[in-house]
Design a protein around this motif. Structure first.
Motif, PDB file in Angstrom:
ATOM      1  N   TYR A  48     -69.854  33.064  39.323  1.00 36.89           N
ATOM      2  CA  TYR A  48     -69.783  32.488  37.983  1.00 36.89           C
ATOM      3  C   TYR A  48     -68.464  32.859  37.311  1.00 36.89           C
ATOM      4  CZ  TYR A  48     -70.853  31.121  33.250  1.00 36.89           C
ATOM      5  OH  TYR A  48     -70.794  30.528  32.027  1.00 36.89           O
ATOM      6  N   GLY A  49     -68.064  34.094  37.475  1.00 41.07           N
ATOM      7  CA  GLY A  49     -66.778  34.529  36.910  1.00 41.07           C
ATOM      8  C   GLY A  49     -65.613  33.766  37.508  1.00 41.07           C
ATOM      9  N   VAL A  50     -65.659  33.529  38.806  1.00 39.64           N
ATOM     10  CA  VAL A  50     -64.610  32.759  39.476  1.00 39.64           C
ATOM     11  C   VAL A  50     -64.591  31.334  38.935  1.00 39.64           C
ATOM     12  CG1 VAL A  50     -63.890  31.793  41.701  1.00 39.64           C
ATOM     13  CG2 VAL A  50     -64.632  34.167  41.556  1.00 39.64           C
ATOM     14  N   TYR A  51     -65.767  30.758  38.748  1.00 43.68           N
ATOM     15  CA  TYR A  51     -65.868  29.395  38.216  1.00 43.68           C
ATOM     16  C   TYR A  51     -65.283  29.325  36.802  1.00 43.68           C
ATOM     17  CZ  TYR A  51     -67.995  25.512  35.749  1.00 43.68           C
ATOM     18  OH  TYR A  51     -68.195  24.429  34.967  1.00 43.68           O
ATOM     19  N   VAL A  52     -65.695  30.244  35.943  1.00 36.78           N
ATOM     20  CA  VAL A  52     -65.228  30.216  34.552  1.00 36.78           C
ATOM     21  C   VAL A  52     -63.726  30.452  34.486  1.00 36.78           C
ATOM     22  CG1 VAL A  52     -65.374  31.441  32.346  1.00 36.78           C
ATOM     23  CG2 VAL A  52     -67.444  30.823  33.557  1.00 36.78           C
ATOM     24  N   ALA A  57     -58.145  25.251  35.015  1.00 37.77           N
ATOM     25  CA  ALA A  57     -57.278  24.612  36.017  1.00 37.77           C
ATOM     26  C   ALA A  57     -57.925  23.333  36.543  1.00 37.77           C
ATOM     27  CB  ALA A  57     -57.006  25.582  37.162  1.00 37.77           C
ATOM     28  N   PHE A  58     -59.226  23.375  36.822  1.00 41.24           N
ATOM     29  CA  PHE A  58     -59.924  22.170  37.285  1.00 41.24           C
ATOM     30  C   PHE A  58     -59.859  21.076  36.227  1.00 41.24           C
ATOM     31  CE2 PHE A  58     -62.750  25.202  39.819  1.00 41.24           C
ATOM     32  CZ  PHE A  58     -61.927  25.123  40.928  1.00 41.24           C
TER      33      PHE A  58
END
Length: 75
Positions: A48-52, A57-58
């Protein structure tokens, strides 16, 4: 409209069943060993931290091409 909803619901059910099968298969066997691989398990803990962290950037990568296309079509 009803046809589109049925197609959407069907896809959702298929995804739910696939997730259930993966979870069931993960309880034993090769898939369980693959999911227990240390780097993959570590990524799962921080996913989740990586996603947030990468979400801006996405977002930028999806918005900028649309804006560039719009600007080119206007000019």
């Amino acid at each position: 409209m009803l046809k589109e909803f049925r197609e959407f619901a069907l896809r959702g059910n298929v995804v739910d069943m696939a997730v259930g099968l993966v979870i069931g298969a993960a309880a034993q066997g090769t898939l369980a060993r693959a999911l227990a691989w240390r780097p993959l398990a570590a990524l799962g803990r921080i996913s989740y931290g990586v996603y947030v962290f990468h979400w801006p950037a996405f977002l930028l990568l999806t918005v900028v091409p649309v804006l560039l296309t719009t600007v080119r079509s206007i000019s």
